[in-house]
Design a protein around this motif. Structure first.
Motif, mmCIF file in Angstrom:
data_model
loop_
_atom_site.group_PDB
_atom_site.id
_atom_site.type_symbol
_atom_site.label_atom_id
_atom_site.label_comp_id
_atom_site.label_asym_id
_atom_site.label_seq_id
_atom_site.Cartn_x
_atom_site.Cartn_y
_atom_site.Cartn_z
ATOM 1 N N VAL A 1 0.854 -1.203 0.000
ATOM 2 C CA VAL A 1 0.000 0.000 0.000
ATOM 3 C C VAL A 1 0.880 1.240 0.000
ATOM 4 N N ARG A 2 0.304 2.373 -0.330
ATOM 5 C CA ARG A 2 1.046 3.631 -0.348
ATOM 6 C C ARG A 2 1.060 4.263 1.036
ATOM 7 N N ILE A 3 1.921 5.252 1.206
ATOM 8 C CA ILE A 3 2.130 5.836 2.535
ATOM 9 C C ILE A 3 0.837 6.450 3.076
ATOM 10 N N SER A 4 -0.004 7.007 2.187
ATOM 11 C CA SER A 4 -1.248 7.615 2.656
ATOM 12 C C SER A 4 -2.201 6.552 3.213
ATOM 13 N N GLU A 5 -2.187 5.378 2.568
ATOM 14 C CA GLU A 5 -3.056 4.299 3.063
ATOM 15 C C GLU A 5 -2.507 3.726 4.367
ATOM 16 N N LEU A 6 -1.168 3.666 4.458
ATOM 17 C CA LEU A 6 -0.520 3.207 5.686
ATOM 18 C C LEU A 6 -0.936 4.113 6.856
ATOM 19 N N ALA A 7 -0.964 5.420 6.588
ATOM 20 C CA ALA A 7 -1.353 6.378 7.621
ATOM 21 C C ALA A 7 -2.805 6.131 8.042
ATOM 22 N N ARG A 8 -3.654 5.880 7.040
ATOM 23 C CA ARG A 8 -5.071 5.667 7.357
ATOM 24 C C ARG A 8 -5.258 4.384 8.186
ATOM 25 N N ALA A 9 -4.517 3.341 7.808
ATOM 26 C CA ALA A 9 -4.684 2.041 8.474
ATOM 27 C C ALA A 9 -4.197 2.063 9.924
ATOM 28 N N THR A 10 -3.258 2.928 10.238
ATOM 29 C CA THR A 10 -2.629 2.866 11.563
ATOM 30 C C THR A 10 -2.964 4.064 12.449
ATOM 31 N N GLY A 11 -3.549 5.120 11.866
ATOM 32 C CA GLY A 11 -3.807 6.313 12.652
ATOM 33 C C GLY A 11 -2.556 7.116 12.968
ATOM 34 N N VAL A 12 -1.450 6.814 12.265
ATOM 35 C CA VAL A 12 -0.215 7.600 12.437
ATOM 36 C C VAL A 12 -0.113 8.543 11.234
ATOM 37 N N SER A 13 0.171 9.821 11.475
ATOM 38 C CA SER A 13 0.167 10.802 10.386
ATOM 39 C C SER A 13 1.327 10.571 9.408
ATOM 40 N N VAL A 14 1.159 11.022 8.173
ATOM 41 C CA VAL A 14 2.210 10.874 7.154
ATOM 42 C C VAL A 14 3.522 11.543 7.595
ATOM 43 N N PRO A 15 3.499 12.771 8.132
ATOM 44 C CA PRO A 15 4.786 13.350 8.589
ATOM 45 C C PRO A 15 5.470 12.498 9.658
ATOM 46 N N THR A 16 4.681 11.912 10.579
ATOM 47 C CA THR A 16 5.288 11.065 11.614
ATOM 48 C C THR A 16 5.876 9.805 10.993
ATOM 49 N N ILE A 17 5.156 9.216 10.027
ATOM 50 C CA ILE A 17 5.691 8.033 9.343
ATOM 51 C C ILE A 17 7.007 8.380 8.658
ATOM 52 N N THR A 30 9.173 -1.001 -0.261
ATOM 53 C CA THR A 30 9.733 -1.460 -1.533
ATOM 54 C C THR A 30 9.515 -0.373 -2.585
ATOM 55 N N PRO A 31 10.607 0.110 -3.229
ATOM 56 C CA PRO A 31 10.431 1.181 -4.218
ATOM 57 C C PRO A 31 9.551 0.710 -5.382
ATOM 58 N N THR A 32 8.693 1.581 -5.854
ATOM 59 C CA THR A 32 7.848 1.252 -7.007
ATOM 60 C C THR A 32 8.249 2.164 -8.162
ATOM 61 N N ALA A 33 7.766 1.844 -9.338
ATOM 62 C CA ALA A 33 8.145 2.574 -10.552
ATOM 63 C C ALA A 33 7.826 4.062 -10.432
ATOM 64 N N SER A 34 6.733 4.382 -9.752
ATOM 65 C CA SER A 34 6.234 5.751 -9.723
ATOM 66 C C SER A 34 6.945 6.639 -8.704
ATOM 67 N N ASN A 35 8.210 6.318 -8.384
ATOM 68 C CA ASN A 35 8.960 7.113 -7.414
ATOM 69 C C ASN A 35 8.279 7.159 -6.040
#
Lengths: 213, 213
Positions: A1-17, A30-35
């Motif tokens: 999943v992308r970082i925004s979804e990770l934030a949603r799933a865990t309740g931890v904000s993107v800046p904190t992640i 894992t790096p993906t093609a889309s940078n």
């Protein structure tokens, strides 16, 4: 999943992640093609652990590194990790503990039969620092008996804490141990204050005769 | 005595004493001819109390006001003051406690027989917040039994805490109660971590077979 979804799933904000990633507290995705990077269930679990330690265990960010290092270290017994976790979860003892208070703390540990506690465990000094604040009161026979009763209760709870650590793979045993040490400390503190309130109401709450002069 | 001697006698710095005076946490001294003030033993005692609460009880400065107000309030039972002190010493509960965790906390309080605990006591939510972090584990029969054992230990300690409050004048009873609640909380936390270390070493510290995979 992308970082925004990770934030949603865990309740931890993107800046904190992003901060945890920079600090090495969370492994890179894992790096993906889309940078971008792709995160999986191990990232979700690590973030839930970090959140619990921060919010429930009140562990300072500066101590999270020691805990994560203990979780990731190879070899060593479960006990080695518990000792590391305990040290990370303990307050930093004050530098100037009264030697009489420290001697009393060491006596209590010895009387309780806790002969496997490291001489350098910081909680010996934390115990001493708290005893120092009430040294007059706990140096009497009555005070000493109260301390012994506390140690007896702590011994039962310690035996229970360790007995309830279920078998499992390394990561899950260590996670339960670290979370258990932090969370059950809070549970015990809250239960004691609730018990104090009940017993105080029983003894002091009703009768005018019990009003303080 | 003068403010500099007060600082020396209590180990509290002159700027901190001036801050406490400004905030009303320390009563003013008696003005002297020399545009100074004279402080007495009541100031020494109050400063020692404030220092213990700050350093051992980890009470935030913002909460000291509630405690001092409780100490100075006329009337009310000792129990009223203990409840105020407990509230001031408790962490602020998070705003979003899971209702299932709160129901479990209320169940535990009821099962322990603590029928005198106020429904609005913030420690009910603090207990719930900690339970929420381990809700899966404590919702099993085994987990519930661990919680019951914790509550039993807390009940013994609470009974002991209240029984050991000696009679005396209002100020000294209240001071011992507030200091006791803060300091013995730290003592119990340190003792539990020490007991955990001992029991962990017994179970996990020696054998290769107990190494985590």
């Amino acid at each position: 999943v992308r970082i925004s979804e990770l934030a949603r799933a865990t309740g931890v904000s993107v800046p904190t992640i992003k901060y945890y990633l920079r600090e090495g507290l969370l492994p890179s995705g894992t790096p993906t093609a889309s940078n971008q990077a792709d995160y999986d269930v191990t990232h979700v679990e690590r973030l839930r652990l970090l959140r619990t330690l921060r919010e429930v265990g009140k562990v300072p960010v500066s101590r999270l590194r020691d805990l994560v290092a203990a979780l990731e270290r190879d070899g060593g017994t479960v006990h080695d990790v518990l000792a590391t976790a305990n040290d990370a979860l303990s307050p930093t003892p004050p530098p100037d503990v009264d030697p009489r208070a420290r001697a009393l703390a060491d006596d209590l540990v010895a009387e309780a039969g806790w002969n496997r506690v490291r001489p350098e465990a910081p909680d010996r000094d934390n115990l001493a620092a708290a005893l120092q604040a009430v040294l007059g009161a706990v140096s009497t026979d009555a005070g000493r008996n109260v301390l012994r009763a506390y140690a007896t209760a702590a011994d039962r709870i310690g035996a229970l804490d360790i007995a309830s650590i279920a078998a499992g793979d390394r990561q899950s045993v260590l996670r339960r141990m670290v979370v258990g040490s932090a969370v059950f400390g809070e549970i015990l503190s809250a239960l004691r204050r609730l018990a104090d309130e009940h017993h105080s109401a029983l003894r002091f709450g009703d009768q005018d005769g019990e009003r303080v002069r």
